[in-house]
Each structure stands twice: as structure tokens, then as C-alpha cells.
Write a protein that holds these residues in place. Sequence first.
Motif, short mmCIF file in Angstrom:
data_model
loop_
_atom_site.label_atom_id
_atom_site.label_comp_id
_atom_site.label_asym_id
_atom_site.label_seq_id
_atom_site.Cartn_x
_atom_site.Cartn_y
_atom_site.Cartn_z
N UNK A 5 -10.88 -80.87 54.24
CA UNK A 5 -9.95 -79.96 54.91
C UNK A 5 -9.84 -80.29 56.39
N UNK A 6 -8.84 -79.70 57.01
CA UNK A 6 -8.65 -79.82 58.46
C UNK A 6 -8.32 -78.45 59.02
N UNK A 7 -8.22 -78.37 60.33
CA UNK A 7 -7.99 -77.08 60.99
C UNK A 7 -6.92 -77.25 62.07
N UNK A 8 -5.82 -76.50 61.95
CA UNK A 8 -4.77 -76.57 62.97
C UNK A 8 -5.12 -75.68 64.16
N UNK B 189 -2.38 -79.29 67.29
CA UNK B 189 -3.08 -80.47 66.79
C UNK B 189 -3.88 -80.10 65.55
N UNK B 190 -4.52 -81.11 64.95
CA UNK B 190 -5.40 -80.83 63.81
C UNK B 190 -6.80 -81.36 64.11
N UNK B 191 -7.80 -80.59 63.71
CA UNK B 191 -9.19 -80.99 63.93
C UNK B 191 -9.88 -81.27 62.60
N UNK B 192 -10.70 -82.31 62.63
CA UNK B 192 -11.59 -82.58 61.50
C UNK B 192 -13.01 -82.31 61.97
N UNK B 193 -13.72 -81.51 61.19
CA UNK B 193 -15.01 -81.00 61.66
C UNK B 193 -16.23 -81.80 61.24
N UNK B 194 -16.05 -82.77 60.35
CA UNK B 194 -17.24 -83.41 59.82
C UNK B 194 -17.19 -84.94 59.79
N UNK C 268 -21.75 -81.60 63.75
CA UNK C 268 -21.30 -82.99 63.61
C UNK C 268 -20.27 -83.24 64.69
N UNK C 269 -19.81 -84.48 64.81
CA UNK C 269 -18.69 -84.70 65.73
C UNK C 269 -17.45 -83.97 65.22
N UNK C 270 -16.56 -83.65 66.12
CA UNK C 270 -15.27 -83.07 65.73
C UNK C 270 -14.19 -83.98 66.30
N UNK D 290 -10.38 -89.66 73.57
CA UNK D 290 -9.95 -90.00 72.21
C UNK D 290 -10.21 -88.86 71.24
N UNK D 291 -10.29 -87.65 71.76
CA UNK D 291 -10.33 -86.48 70.91
C UNK D 291 -11.64 -86.22 70.20
N UNK D 292 -12.71 -86.87 70.63
CA UNK D 292 -13.96 -86.75 69.88
C UNK D 292 -14.98 -85.89 70.64
N UNK D 293 -15.33 -84.78 70.02
CA UNK D 293 -16.35 -83.88 70.56
C UNK D 293 -17.63 -84.02 69.75
#
Lengths: 161, 552
Positions: B82-85, B90-95, B51-53, B43-46
Amino acid sequence: MPLLIDRQPVTDDSWQPLDADATQLPAGQDLIVPLARFDELADALERHDGAVAPMVTGEDDLTPLLDSLERFAMIAVEFPVFRDGRGFSIARILRQAGYTGQLRAVGNVARDQLGYLERCGFDAFAFSDEVYAEHFLNAFDEISVRYQGCADDPRPIYLQN
Amino acid sequence: MYIYNEVDQKIVDERVAQFRDQTRRYLAGELSDDEFLAVRLMNGLYIQRHAPMLRVAIPYGLISSRQLRKLAHIARTYDKGYGHFTTRTNIQFNWPKLEDVPDILAELAEVQMHAIQTSGNCIRNTTTDQFAGVTPDELEDPRPWCEIIRQWSTLHPEFAYLPRKFKIAVTGSPRDRAASQVHDIGLHLVQNDAGEIGFEVLVGGGLGRTPVIGKLIRPFLQKKDLLSYLEAILRVYNLKGRRDNKYKARIKILVEAMGIDAFRDEVEAEWEKIRGSELELTDAEIARVKGFFQPFAYDADAANDTTLQQKLDSDEAFRVWYERNTHEHKVPGYRSVVVSLKPQLAPAGDITDRQMEVVADLAEQYSFGEARSTHEQNLVLADVKNADLYAVWQALDEHNMARPNIGTLTDMIVCPGFDFCALANAKTLNIAEQINRAFDDLDYLYDLGEIRLNMSGCINACGHHHVGGIGILGVDKKGEDWYQITIGGSDREDAALGKVLGKAVAADDVADTLKKILETYVELRTEEERFVDTVRRVGVTPFKENVYATAH
């Protein structure tokens, strides 16, 4: 050892795994025997008066088994660790080859894999006492939609209705 | 674009409920770390350095205005704005907070989005050409095929516990803009001698520790056989790929070990058993999916616009942007606009919530409500009328997304590096900043022409450094960050792995080293010769000599 067959808990199971160091087969017992030991135990298996189920792992060559599927009422597929996904493909190959008997996932089978395992052709799941919990029965229906065909229904979604 | 029906929606909704329960069980101590790891990754969670990404899927890079606004909302509500492509579009959320993730997934499901299979050892998001469907050099639009693959691969029960991750790219034009040759499977729409269109199939490409260019497994595959052939490849890989060492578990290692011919024999033997089955695509299904990707109702009058030329003549900054950041469109009077996420002072691929909304608004107003993400970590507004380009440029410029650097040295692919990533050995963001500072003269950048600069903070190569014309790999030497430089790589149709220049350079010396490399290029190039072509012609040695001779 908790066992589910066709999504039902089952307590009266006649199958016993053959002890790893056994060289004799216990008389009258229905046995799960590693496929890798079939050659070595060929004579004893021939004479055995109980039923025999091969236990397959990802290391085994399936070819000889595929030629004799009708001999077995049950085939066990071992998951050495739950992340080892070879068993999913093994199940599909066995079902594709026409195997209709019981296909049992043994070893490290995780609750959250049950839906996928069933789709790939498993109908029986053996767990260790420590991991099994009643809510495992809920795992099968968590995702009800199937985009792609598999052993349960070969039709992709666009052919399902 | 593809619009969910009830069934598609049900899958993402059920998946949210399933993950909510998995998270609950994990937080209650009922699910082991190891088991939760596998399900959260799918489910895309690291779990990252701070924090989790959460990595959210953007199937083949196509996203609607409504979806972009939802991402902006998520960035603002659950993250730090913000997000990161990523290179997988895809897009990642870092926090995000772990306990918020089920709610985030529920919000995504409201707009037909999810994070399914954006990580884990499964089939990942299929990627394609960011100009699919609109570029004049295209044989056929690859997006319907991406969507067919998406549906087949989503929650595929057999291929959720592969030896390692698995990435597929599809292209429809001779120009490869999807880095398809460094994918586990690369699919190229091609025409055979009989005039039929089908797929050329490559297998076993990849980057990471052992970079490999994909090998041809089948020169022509009929379209109807696409899924049966993919299934045959995946099955052979699932059964035979190595599981004893995760660094040797990708399909590229298996194909190298078996040899492409033996691997092909196994695949074709498996394929023979399943090719005529229900996996064979029907004409009706292909037509149904293609129906979602029909050309828009383009303005037949668009080509008659005269205002664009006036603006180009009168506004130098606009003209420069137009030349660098727009791409030709198959419909006269339209262009595709590349939204640069490579500003001077922010990490490559990062985008704020406000910027997402600006792009959403521009897409809605000027580009049929859709945007695209690219593997170079930029965005695209694919269908903008000539007459609207000036307004689009002004809005992008106001929000720092019009830096006219597309295709140049500062249009870098950069992974987040040690600042965020738990795997990284070295920082990347500071080096990117150093390069941005050192190469801020646009005329010089334009004179250098097309150069792909790719940087990774570790050997896992998320920044695709091996296939950069210039590649930079961060390495850790006794607690210090050093950078190994390669030159001559390409991720295009002429795909090649870069060659190591020499010993790694210190963090402070990266930009100076690049200057020396580029000096050498300017000195040695013939007219119109791209950087990568000069490297190929003259080899690494002249570059190496110039860089290391003057060191010390």
C-alpha cells in the motif's frame, strides 16, 4: 589544503587566510581577509603590498563590495556549515553585478554541492584535507541538464538550443 | 498532461545514477550521516520510526494510469502492498529498504516519475486545484503554470539549501481548493481592470508551529514575470531567512519580522535587477506548455445521455454517492468523480496496490487515462461521462473507494501520526477510527453538511489542523496522548485559523467532544449555515460551554 580551480586540482596557490587574531598584515603575502574586518584594517589594507581578497559570509552587507568589485582578483565566500545555502545567492548576486574574477567557496563545502555551486558562479573550491577525495572531480557532471538559467548560462532550457 | 521529452527523461535518469552512487558511498561509510541526510531528503527519503519512508512526487497531483500501475507495482514489490497520499498530493511508501531505494527510483524514472525535492529545505511539489481545467468556475487552467514552476524549480542550483522547505500553490478559480493561503507562496490567476489575466501573489503563509495566513505582496503580476518574481522572493528569503532555529526558519517568520511592506520593498528591488532577463517567459514557451493541457476530445453527444437520470431515480445508494462524490464539469454531460480514500476502516489517504490498479483501469477506460490526487488525500477522475458514472461507482464501491462522505466530517485529513512518523507526539489513526465509528450515520453527516476535519499528530501540522473547521492536534502529556481541539478554521478562499476550544481532551473522549461541538452547532445554526460560519457568528464560547460544562 586541497583546491580545485576550473575543475582542476591546483597546488600552487598564493592566497593565505589572514589569522583571526592578526592585527598586522604579513608583508608581500596575498591575503584572504574577512570583509567584516575591512573597516578595522582599512589603513593596513591600503598600505599592503600583496593582493587582498575579501571573504564574504551571509552576515555581511554586500552593498559596499558591489561598488568595488573590479578591485579584487578573487572573492571568497564562506560556508559555515554545508547546509547554510546563503553562499549560493551571494555568488549569484556577485556575478550578476558583473564580477568576473575568481569566486572561491571555502569552509564546509560538500562534494554533492559542487555542481550547484559551479552553476551559481563559483569556479574555485577549497576543502579541508580530511574531506577531499579524488572522486570529487566527478561531481560536476552528474547532472548534465539545466532547466533554469543561472550564472553559468542565463538561458532557460527552452532558449538553450 | 505534461509528457517528458528526452531532456526531462535525462534529468530523472541522471538523478537516479547520482543517488545510487550517494547511497553506495553512504553504505560504504564514505558519506557522513549529515551529508547523506541532506541528499536523501532531496530525494524524498526519510528515516522513520520503523523503516525509511520514500515520498514520490506527483506534480500538481496529476498522474496517468501507467504511473498508477507502476506505483502499485512498487507498493507490492518493495513495500507492504500500500501507499499513502499526502496533503502535498504526493504518495508515501512506508516500508522500503534503504538499499532498494535506487532501484525504486529507477522504476519510477521508467514512467516519468521521481522523488526529487519531495522533502528537504528546497522548493517542494507545486500543488493546485484538483478540478483544474474542468471546473466551470475557472478563470484559467493553473496546471501549465504549475508545470512552468516545476521546470524552473527542479534542481534549481541556488535554492537547494534554503533555510527551510518552500511550498507553492496555484489556483485558477475564485474558489480555493488548494489551501493556497497557507503556502509559502500562493498564486491566484486573476483578471485586472484592463481584462488581462495575471497573478495575485501571496507570501508568507504556512502552518506548523506558527500558523500564518499568507499576505498580499503583489495584487497583479504579469504572466511573463512569474519566474523572475518568484526568483526575487526566493533570493531574499534565502539570504535573510533565519537559520539559527529551524522552527523560525520558514518565510512566514521572515515576513512577519520584517513586515510585509519592507519585505515587498526588498523583493521588488531584487526583481528590478532581474525582471527583464532571460527569466522573462516567452509567449512561445507559455504556448508550448499550455499545449500539454488542452481539453480532451470530449464526446459532443455526452449531454444527451438519459441513463444517468434513470439510475439516479432507481438506485438510492448511487444517487447519494453522485450527490456527495461527484463535482460539476464545464463540459455538459461530464462530471468529475472524487474517489474516496476515507473508508470506514482504513487510514485516511491509504491505498492498496489493488486499489491503485482499479483506479488506473477506471481512468483508462472512462477518464482519458488520467487521475488526480487532492490535498484532502482523495483521488479524482476528472472527466467521466454521465453515462459511465454508474459503472465507475460500482467498481469503486466494490473496492471500498465509494464511501459517500466527500466534504463531510469523515472526509478527514489525517497525518500518519505516531504509528509511523518519527516526529509525531501522539497517535492519529486510532482517533480517526474512533471518529469513524462514532459518526457512521450518513444522514446525520449530511445534515451536518460541509465540515473539514483535520488532524495532526504533532505541532508540525502535516494534517493541517489549524485550518480545519474542526482541528485536532495530538499532544503528549507525561507519556499519554491528549488532543487539543480548535474550531472555525478554513483552508478555502475565506482562509482562517481555528481557535482553541479549551483544554486538551483525553484520547477516549475525542469523539464525544466532537458530538457536543456538533450538537451546539445544530442548535445554533441558521438555515443553510455551514459549521464554520456558525462558529464565526457566535464565537467559540457556546461550544466551549457545552463541551466543558458537562465534563467530569
